[in-house]
Scaffold this active site. Structure first.
Site, mmCIF file in Angstrom:
data_model
loop_
_atom_site.group_PDB
_atom_site.id
_atom_site.type_symbol
_atom_site.label_atom_id
_atom_site.label_comp_id
_atom_site.label_asym_id
_atom_site.label_seq_id
_atom_site.Cartn_x
_atom_site.Cartn_y
_atom_site.Cartn_z
ATOM 1 C CG LEU A 86 -1.956 -1.135 1.341
ATOM 2 C CD1 LEU A 86 -2.819 -0.762 2.441
ATOM 3 C CD2 LEU A 86 -2.831 -1.466 -0.056
ATOM 4 N N GLY A 131 0.919 -5.273 1.195
ATOM 5 C CA GLY A 131 -0.023 -5.388 0.232
ATOM 6 C C GLY A 131 0.437 -5.940 -1.114
ATOM 7 C CG ASN A 155 6.420 -5.745 5.576
ATOM 8 O OD1 ASN A 155 5.271 -5.679 4.988
ATOM 9 N ND2 ASN A 155 7.799 -4.766 5.404
ATOM 10 C CD GLU A 156 0.929 -5.836 6.640
ATOM 11 O OE1 GLU A 156 1.740 -6.800 6.810
ATOM 12 O OE2 GLU A 156 0.227 -5.593 5.385
#
Ligand SMILES: CCC/C=C/C(=O)SCCNC(=O)CCNC(=O)[C@H](O)C(C)(C)COP(=O)([O-])OP(=O)([O-])OC[C@H]1O[C@@H](n2cnc3c(N)ncnc32)[C@H](O)[C@@H]1OP(=O)([O-])[O-]
Length: 280
Positions: A86, A131, A155-156
């Site tokens: 994103l 994303g 990996n957020e």
């Protein structure tokens, strides 16, 4: 940028065959018929901006409605990068209305991809965090180029943010609960051999064979009668998608509250600064 997001209906109805320069392997023309290629093209890193998300959905919709297409290969036009995920600038310092519009677009793309009647094969020819990984996880099959730099994963947490429940569900449905739990909490990005071992991708092949392998795999999936395959896909995926459909607005509200927090804005800004400084 985004007018070139998708390589043609294919999409400009130019041709739905791969460019002549690409190796076609042992596929006959018949095998290749009805296959479109969506090439993400938003340099430098194929980040998923609002514009890209919207274009992607429109392109998919066109392909779904054009009965000459039965399958789509999703790949990247940016060397070494499938997608950076994103677009972080869409989540920093913007209005509530913008966040809501952006998040609805993210939801829409996921729903379109996850429930697509088309066979979707991801030809992952670059690094694929967050994303970017999610897009590949919505596909029916993933082929990853064998390059140690081409990490893939959600990996957020490393950005100080949280992958929403439907990102989590998509990963759990692919790799199982335990692997997903560990990968999500630690924000793991898997190099190709590891990604294959845990089932994040289905095949790892030399970089110059990613496209031809995706085409071979496509031929296998297209050999199955569409109606039976589509109903089976729906049987497997609809319960997961329905969980989001039933609470889309609540999910947007949750995102708004989350992303507007000072602490989250600070984390995202710091992460973006770190990316920018890396270059300097
Ligand atoms: C909360 C909900 C869930 C969230 C889900 C997500 O997907 S969150 C997303 C999680 N995604 C990640 O954690 C991936 C973050 N990105 C990376 O790790 C690396 O960029 C890379 C490995 C993809 C490419 O490395 P490389 O050395 O080839 O390239 P480079 O690093 O030099 O970057 C070039 C330019 O692109 C810029 N930019 C980069 N990414 C983004 C982005 N997502 N967005 C916007 N911009 C981005 C970067 O700032 C730089 O801008 P500048 O200075 O020219 O103005």
């Amino acid at each position: 940028m985004a007018q070139d997001l998708v390589d043609g209906l294919l999409i400009k109805a130019r041709s739905h065959l791969p460019p002549p320069s690409e190796p076609l392997g042992k596929l006959s023309k018949r095998d290749r018929k009805g296959v479109a290629v969506i090439k993400l093209k938003n340099p430098p890193v194929n980040s998923l901006s609002l514009e890209v998300l919207t274009e992607f959905v429109i392109s998919l919709e066109k392909l779904e409605n054009d009965k000459t297409f039965r399958g789509v290969i999703v790949t990247s036009d940016c060397p070494g990068i499938f997608s950076a995920g994103l677009d972080l600038t869409e989540m920093c310092g913007k209005s509530q209305a913008h966040y809501a519009e952006f998040w609805r677009a993210v939801q829409e793309l996921w729903l379109r991809l996850y429930l697509s009647n088309l066979v979707l094969i991801a030809a992952i020819n670059g690094v694929s965090p967050a994303g970017g990984c999610l897009i590949s996880l919505t596909c029916d099959y993933r082929v990853l180029a064998d390059n140690p730099k081409y990490n893939i994963g959600l990996n957020e947490t490393l950005l100080g943010v949280v992958a929403p429940s439907w990102f989590k569900d998509t990963l759990v449905n692919t790799v199982g609960h335990r692997t997903a739990e560990r990968a999500l909490q630690l924000g793991l990005l898997f190099p190709p051999a590891e990604a294959l071992r845990v089932g994040m991708v289905d095949q790892v092949v030399p970089e110059d064979q990613v496209h031809s392998t995706a085409l071979s795999v496509m031929a296998q999936w297209l050999a199955v009668p569409d109606h039976a395959r589509q109903l089976t896909k729906s049987l497997m995926r609809k319960p997961t998608a329905d969980r989001l459909v039933k609470q889309r607005d609540a999910d947007i509200q949750y995102f708004l509250q989350f992303v507007s927090r000072d602490s989250i804005q600070k984390s995202l800004r710091m992460y973006l600064d770190k990316l920018r400084q890396k270059k300097g």
